[in-house]
Design an enzyme around this catalytic site. Structure first.
Site, PDB file in Angstrom:
ATOM      1  CD  GLN A 177      -3.187  -0.318   0.095  1.00  0.00           C
ATOM      2  OE1 GLN A 177      -3.245   0.872  -0.172  1.00  0.00           O
ATOM      3  NE2 GLN A 177      -3.999  -1.223  -0.452  1.00  0.00           N
ATOM      4  CG  HIS A 191      -5.383  -5.224   7.560  1.00  0.00           C
ATOM      5  ND1 HIS A 191      -6.712  -5.588   7.430  1.00  0.00           N
ATOM      6  CD2 HIS A 191      -4.694  -6.392   7.661  1.00  0.00           C
ATOM      7  CE1 HIS A 191      -6.800  -6.910   7.427  1.00  0.00           C
ATOM      8  NE2 HIS A 191      -5.598  -7.417   7.582  1.00  0.00           N
TER       9      HIS A 191
END
Length: 397
Positions: free
Chosen positions: A90, A173
């Site tokens: 990411q 997350h």
């Protein structure tokens, strides 16, 4: 009380932590019922207009670029230094999108690693916008913690000591926080803890951004120490290139994410591909025919139609014979796989999938074993056939 502690600690830390003191003093436009004592605001709610959208008969509140335009996001974060820790999955997409959108971004990565070299190749300058992990965390007012789940556990002691009051700790997350008893990741009480989870890979996030599109993201506030957590997280969500933002919490995000990855997004789709391909091959169909009828037609022809206007639209653009067969069989596949998905969700909720990931991904030979498993998939007949089929696409000739 939380804001008072934050201001006191910020004064004690001094220097670049002055933003924490400002967080206790500067009050953006809000809808609030306030009680004040000694000049400190004790309770308030940040106000941002949210769109009310009907999703299949259920009303949900979402944030779009209309309610929260990029210019507003820049204003919210104008005094912040955003450190993206980790330049793997990411990290590149989020950091580059933020930089291109005009935010003050630096990257923290282990010097000498392949990811460090990639960051340099992407334009990050050592000593100016690229630093070691600890130095980047020290400089930041917002720490985007984008290492792998196992990496977050290993590096947490380094990050934790640089979480001065008023800073924000950002995740993409919910793993580290939701399973804190297993990860040991417990942030101090005087920092904001927030989440923006793009619904796709960092590669897709970057590609869509460059195409002028956006990847939808969920957002969550786990801890609001400054009273600015909501506006910070939404501004960051807009900044990284989200299409629209929908609310979740850390627990729901990680449960749905782990289920999706093991299910239709990755695990189940590979399992279904393999089952159909192997069945066709066992009945005498050639590799080319089996692959085209299993994978190529789906990815190149049918799924773009689903993405464009839904499953019924895709059905409507296929033959009546195909429609009839699909309508007759889809519920049988649903009923056959539902017990597997229920078992999967149960394993996620129990923490067993999290523990398996922690145990296996923390082993010294993890990368070696992962590459072996990926090699086995890559060298299977189905995906070897796929490599040839991709080369034969007109755009590749």
């Amino acid at each position: 009380a939380t804001l008072r502690r934050a201001a006191v600690r910020a004064q004690r830390h001094g220097g670049h932590h002055q933003i924490a003191a400002r967080a206790a003093q500067r009050i953006p436009r809000r809808t609030r019922e306030e009680q004040t004592k000694n000049g400190f605001i004790l309770t308030f709610k940040t106000h941002t207009t949210m769109a009310q959208i009907n999703f299949g008969g259920v009303e949900e509140k979402v944030v779009t670029r209309e309610e929260f335009p990029l210019e507003k996001a820049r204003k919210v974060l104008r005094d912040e230094t955003i450190a993206v820790i980790g330049y793997g999955v990411q990290g590149p997409g989020q950091s580059l999108n933020l930089k291109d959108n005009g935010f003050n971004v630096i990257v923290g990565q282990r010097e000498g690693s392949k990811s460090w070299d990639k960051a340099v190749a992407d334009g990050w300058v050592p000593g100016e916008t690229l630093f070691g992990i600890e130095e980047a965390a020290r400089r930041a007012t917002i720490i985007q913690y984008l290492l792998s789940d196992a990496g977050q556990i290993a590096v947490w002691p380094t990050i934790e000591k640089h979480l001065a009051p008023g800073k924000a700790l950002y995740f993409s997350h919910g793993f580290g926080i939701t399973y804190k008893e297993r990860t040991g990741i417990v942030p101090p009480a005087d920092v904001d803890v927030i989440l923006v989870a793009p619904k796709g890979s960092g590669t897709s996030l970057r590609r869509m951004f460059l195409e002028g599109r956006g990847l939808n993201s969920s957002y969550a506030v786990f801890q609001d120490a400054t009273g600015r957590a909501f506006e910070r997280v939404v501004a960051l969500g807009i900044g990284v290139g989200s299409g629209y933002l929908f609310e979740t919490d850390f627990k729901r995000e990680v449960y749905s994410d782990l289920t999706g990855e093991r299910g239709t997004l990755m695990g189940a789709i590979q399992g279904i591909f393999a089952a159909q391909y192997d069945t066709l091959r066992a009945h005498g169909h050639t590799p080319s025919e089996a692959f085209n009828e299993t994978v190529e037609e789906l990815t190149q022809s049918l799924m773009p139609l689903v993405a464009e206007n839904g499953m019924d639209w895709m059905y409507a653009n296929c033959s009546t014979t195909a429609q009839r067969g699909a309508l007759d069989w889809w519920k049988r596949f649903r009923d056959a796989t539902k017990p597997v998905f229920e078992e999967l969700y149960g394993e996620v909720a129990a923490g067993n999938e999290a523990q398996r990931s922690i145990d296996l991904n923390s082993k010294p030979d993890y990368r070696e074993k992962l590459n072996e498993e990926l090699r086995e998939m890559r060298e299977s007949e189905m995906w070897q056939t796929g490599a040839v089929v991709r080369k034969l696409r007109p755009e590749n000739n």
